[in-house]
Design a protein around this motif. Structure first.
Motif, PDB file in Angstrom:
ATOM      1  N   VAL A 344       0.836  -1.203   0.000  1.00 12.81           N
ATOM      2  CA  VAL A 344       0.000   0.000   0.000  1.00 12.81           C
ATOM      3  C   VAL A 344       0.873   1.256   0.000  1.00 12.81           C
ATOM      4  N   GLY A 345       1.971   1.211   0.751  1.00 18.37           N
ATOM      5  CA  GLY A 345       2.891   2.352   0.744  1.00 18.37           C
ATOM      6  C   GLY A 345       3.488   2.577  -0.635  1.00 18.37           C
ATOM      7  N   GLY A 346       3.822   1.473  -1.329  1.00 13.07           N
ATOM      8  CA  GLY A 346       4.362   1.597  -2.683  1.00 13.07           C
ATOM      9  C   GLY A 346       3.379   2.232  -3.641  1.00 13.07           C
ATOM     10  N   ASN A 347       2.109   1.840  -3.542  1.00 16.16           N
ATOM     11  CA  ASN A 347       1.089   2.436  -4.408  1.00 16.16           C
ATOM     12  C   ASN A 347       0.902   3.924  -4.100  1.00 16.16           C
ATOM     13  N   ASN A 384      -4.818  10.214   3.550  1.00 17.36           N
ATOM     14  CA  ASN A 384      -4.851   8.835   3.051  1.00 17.36           C
ATOM     15  C   ASN A 384      -4.361   7.862   4.120  1.00 17.36           C
ATOM     16  N   GLY A 385      -3.264   8.240   4.784  1.00 16.35           N
ATOM     17  CA  GLY A 385      -2.683   7.371   5.800  1.00 16.35           C
ATOM     18  C   GLY A 385      -3.637   7.108   6.956  1.00 16.35           C
ATOM     19  N   LEU A 386      -4.306   8.169   7.438  1.00 20.83           N
ATOM     20  CA  LEU A 386      -5.254   7.993   8.542  1.00 20.83           C
ATOM     21  C   LEU A 386      -6.417   7.083   8.134  1.00 20.83           C
ATOM     22  N   THR A 387      -6.924   7.275   6.920  1.00 20.23           N
ATOM     23  CA  THR A 387      -8.048   6.458   6.458  1.00 20.23           C
ATOM     24  C   THR A 387      -7.667   4.983   6.375  1.00 20.23           C
ATOM     25  N   ILE A 388      -6.550   4.701   5.699  1.00 16.82           N
ATOM     26  CA  ILE A 388      -6.125   3.310   5.520  1.00 16.82           C
ATOM     27  C   ILE A 388      -5.721   2.695   6.857  1.00 16.82           C
ATOM     28  N   ALA A 389      -5.084   3.506   7.728  1.00 14.84           N
ATOM     29  CA  ALA A 389      -4.643   2.998   9.034  1.00 14.84           C
ATOM     30  C   ALA A 389      -5.839   2.548   9.871  1.00 14.84           C
ATOM     31  N   VAL A 390      -6.905   3.341   9.886  1.00 10.82           N
ATOM     32  CA  VAL A 390      -8.096   2.962  10.658  1.00 10.82           C
ATOM     33  C   VAL A 390      -8.703   1.672  10.116  1.00 10.82           C
ATOM     34  N   ILE A 392      -7.273  -0.789   8.250  1.00  8.20           N
ATOM     35  CA  ILE A 392      -6.437  -1.975   8.449  1.00  8.20           C
ATOM     36  C   ILE A 392      -6.300  -2.293   9.931  1.00  8.20           C
ATOM     37  N   GLY A 393      -6.221  -1.265  10.769  1.00 10.18           N
ATOM     38  CA  GLY A 393      -6.072  -1.499  12.206  1.00 10.18           C
ATOM     39  C   GLY A 393      -7.274  -2.214  12.794  1.00 10.18           C
ATOM     40  N   VAL A 394      -8.480  -1.740  12.479  1.00 11.21           N
ATOM     41  CA  VAL A 394      -9.698  -2.379  12.981  1.00 11.21           C
ATOM     42  C   VAL A 394      -9.836  -3.785  12.414  1.00 11.21           C
ATOM     43  N   GLY A 395      -9.542  -3.948  11.119  1.00  8.88           N
ATOM     44  CA  GLY A 395      -9.665  -5.255  10.493  1.00  8.88           C
ATOM     45  C   GLY A 395      -8.732  -6.290  11.106  1.00  8.88           C
ATOM     46  N   VAL A 396      -7.470  -5.924  11.302  1.00  7.28           N
ATOM     47  CA  VAL A 396      -6.497  -6.856  11.879  1.00  7.28           C
ATOM     48  C   VAL A 396      -6.863  -7.198  13.325  1.00  7.28           C
ATOM     49  N   ALA A 397      -7.282  -6.197  14.094  1.00  5.47           N
ATOM     50  CA  ALA A 397      -7.663  -6.445  15.488  1.00  5.47           C
ATOM     51  C   ALA A 397      -8.818  -7.442  15.573  1.00  5.47           C
ATOM     52  N   LEU A 398      -9.775  -7.326  14.649  1.00  6.11           N
ATOM     53  CA  LEU A 398     -10.919  -8.241  14.667  1.00  6.11           C
ATOM     54  C   LEU A 398     -10.548  -9.637  14.169  1.00  6.11           C
ATOM     55  N   ALA A 412       2.115   1.683  11.614  1.00  2.75           N
ATOM     56  CA  ALA A 412       3.095   1.455  10.557  1.00  2.75           C
ATOM     57  C   ALA A 412       2.548   1.918   9.205  1.00  2.75           C
ATOM     58  N   MET A 413       1.259   1.653   8.963  1.00  2.77           N
ATOM     59  CA  MET A 413       0.658   2.049   7.690  1.00  2.77           C
ATOM     60  C   MET A 413       0.637   3.564   7.543  1.00  2.77           C
ATOM     61  N   LEU A 414       0.244   4.274   8.614  1.00  2.32           N
ATOM     62  CA  LEU A 414       0.226   5.731   8.576  1.00  2.32           C
ATOM     63  C   LEU A 414       1.626   6.269   8.315  1.00  2.32           C
ATOM     64  N   THR A 415       2.601   5.706   9.021  1.00  4.40           N
ATOM     65  CA  THR A 415       3.992   6.163   8.864  1.00  4.40           C
ATOM     66  C   THR A 415       4.484   5.958   7.439  1.00  4.40           C
ATOM     67  N   ASN A 416       4.222   4.758   6.884  1.00  6.23           N
ATOM     68  CA  ASN A 416       4.753   4.446   5.557  1.00  6.23           C
ATOM     69  C   ASN A 416       4.071   5.258   4.460  1.00  6.23           C
ATOM     70  N   ILE A 417       2.775   5.508   4.581  1.00  4.33           N
ATOM     71  CA  ILE A 417       2.087   6.295   3.556  1.00  4.33           C
ATOM     72  C   ILE A 417       2.565   7.740   3.580  1.00  4.33           C
ATOM     73  N   VAL A 418       2.803   8.284   4.759  1.00  2.00           N
ATOM     74  CA  VAL A 418       3.335   9.644   4.843  1.00  2.00           C
ATOM     75  C   VAL A 418       4.740   9.702   4.246  1.00  2.00           C
ATOM     76  N   ILE A 419       5.576   8.709   4.588  1.00  2.00           N
ATOM     77  CA  ILE A 419       6.934   8.650   4.014  1.00  2.00           C
ATOM     78  C   ILE A 419       6.855   8.476   2.500  1.00  2.00           C
ATOM     79  N   ALA A 420       5.912   7.637   2.037  1.00  2.00           N
ATOM     80  CA  ALA A 420       5.748   7.418   0.589  1.00  2.00           C
ATOM     81  C   ALA A 420       5.378   8.723  -0.115  1.00  2.00           C
ATOM     82  N   GLY A 421       4.481   9.490   0.490  1.00  2.00           N
ATOM     83  CA  GLY A 421       4.119  10.769  -0.106  1.00  2.00           C
ATOM     84  C   GLY A 421       5.294  11.721  -0.183  1.00  2.00           C
TER      85      GLY A 421
END
Length: 469
Positions: A344-347, A384-390, A392-398, A412-421
């Motif tokens: 997702v970070g690569g995209n 984008n990072g906040l949206t995807i992080a929420v 994936i975070g909720v999905g993985v926890a469940l 990690a997702m939020l961090t990587n998407i911000v770095i990717a941008g």
């Protein structure tokens, strides 16, 4: 047939002809032409090809297997005029040009406008160029040699010297008489350039204005003085941007002294825009020129170097994974979730990179608005990072029943998407600043950044939070 029926009949004929053209160059048509050539039926092959438009004839050669092109060229040799070669794919044209003598190439070049003739001759070997130029008449040779003296992909190579220029003291009647009295003048033009005694353009006048103006009016009173002048050494991509920005149909090309030396027309710009857009897209993928007629060896060399570069960046990412081998061994779920963060970070990085490269190519992104552009992309990345992080975070926890794991992957997702941008905008800008083409190597560096930082952020946070221990 009544007079009122004639337009309808003509319209029906035009529609039928259009439908007939649309049926051409289908596989069965190409096969029929090649079967006629193979059977030695030169007349049959020529009868099939003769009704085609020069651009369609060029397409026919591109659709023909390389080993059959020489036979086809021999069968329809009298139909291979300069207009066909001007429309032909570069690699296909080079193959056919190599089979022609210098005098035959010179005959083709003499039929064309300067810009099309240069396109045929410029890719030839130096010795072959000299032989062709010697075979040309002096006027054509001088024009083409002058064009070849300009840098590649510049306005000087792109321009055509055939144009209409009149002095500013002439009247509209003088200009009309001049056009009617000189058969050697070019017939393809949309506007007339008005020049001063030093042959510097001082204005332009559209043909429609001349036709609607009384003969006694001075050209200086009809012409438009505001015009877009193209320096002869300007890069063709910048020329295309000016045509696009100012909605030009044609434009005067001037030398260092401001003298009129040629013009560029919009039909040439259409080719340039298509070529540059396709080239940037292919460079972003590391696919070289991406032409299906390109020799296999050239395609291999263009692509394999970037695959090797990607191999080394992948090794860097794998070394980061190896450094957290213990953490992964304690919690196998981390191994299944790592590719999601990196992918997702690569995209996200690719999206930002594509926007930035396009903005640089079209001059939308300059030094004056660089910081604003970076700030904009960072805000988009955070959202984008906040949206995807929420998500994936909720999905993985469940799914895994582990709130802590969900929090780790979300962070990690939020961090990587911000770095990717950030990487997606800074990498092309840095390459541009150092004079490199941002479309060529950006994808390698952006992918390396998103993969490495994605694994590092996810596994580093998992280790820091003690997951699996």
């Amino acid at each position: 047939m009544t007079e009122s029926e004639l337009p309808e009949a003509d319209g029906e004929t035009q529609v039928a002809e259009q439908l007939d053209r649309d049926d051409r160059l289908k596989p069965e048509f190409v096969r029929a032409v090649l079967d006629a050539v193979e059977a030695g039926d030169t007349e049959g092959a020529r009868a099939l090809v003769e009704p085609l438009h020069p651009a369609d004839v060029a397409d026919l050669f591109e659709l023909t297997p390389r080993e059959d092109r020489a036979g086809l060229a021999h069968a329809v040799a009298d139909l291979l005029d300069g207009d066909v070669f001007a429309e032909m794919n570069d690699y296909v044209r080079e193959d056919l040009i190599d089979a022609l003598t210098a005098s035959e190439v010179a005959d083709l070049a003499s039929e064309l406008d300067t810009d099309d003739a240069v396109a045929i001759i410029e890719d030839m070997d130096e010795d072959e160029q000299r032989a062709v130029l010697r075979a040309l008449d002096p006027d054509d040779r001088a024009a083409i040699e002058e064009a070849l003296s300009y840098p590649e992909e510049s306005a000087g190579r792109l321009m055509q010297r055939e144009l209409i220029a009149v002095p500013e003291h002439w009247t509209v009647g003088d200009a009309i008489d001049y056009l009617r009295g000189h058969e050697e003048l070019t017939t393809d033009f949309w506007e007339i350039f008005v020049v001063d005694p030093a042959h510097r353009p001082v204005g332009t006048c559209q043909l429609s204005w001349i036709l609607r103006t009384p003969r006694g009016i001075a050209m200086a009173d009809v012409m438009k003085r505001e015009q877009t002048l193209i320096p002869v050494d300007m890069d063709q991509e910048e020329v295309a941007l000016r045509f696009q920005k100012y909605a030009l149909i044609s434009a005067a090309v001037v030398d260092g002294g401001g003298r009129l030396v040629g013009m560029v027309t919009v039909d040439d710009i259409v080719h340039i825009i298509q070529e540059e857009a396709g080239q940037d897209a292919l460079l972003l993928s590391g696919a070289g020129e991406g032409d299906i007629n390109e020799p296999i060896r050239e395609s291999y060399v263009a692509r394999v170097r970037w695959l090797i570069a990607n191999l080394f960046t992948a090794l860097l990412a794998s070394s980061i994974i190896a450094a957290f081998e213990g953490t992964i061994a304690r919690m196998v779920a981390l191994a299944t979730l790592m590719p999601i963060v990196a992918g997702v970070g690569g995209n996200a990085g690719t999206q930002t990179m594509a926007v930035t490269v396009r903005a640089l190519a079209t001059n939308q992104l300059t030094q004056s608005n660089t910081m604003r552009a970076i700030g904009r992309e960072m805000r988009v990345a955070v959202l984008n990072g906040l949206t995807i992080a929420v998500i994936i975070g909720v999905g993985v926890a469940l799914v895994f029943g582990n709130v802590q794991l969900g929090g780790v992957i979300a962070a990690a997702m939020l961090t990587n998407i911000v770095i990717a941008g950030l990487a997606g905008v800074l990498v092309p800008l840095t390459l541009e600043r150092f004079g490199a083409d941002p479309a060529v190597a950006s994808s390698v560096f952006v992918t390396m950044t998103t993969d490495s930082m994605g694994f590092l952020a996810f596994l580093g946070l998992a280790t820091a939070w003690g997951l699996g221990s």
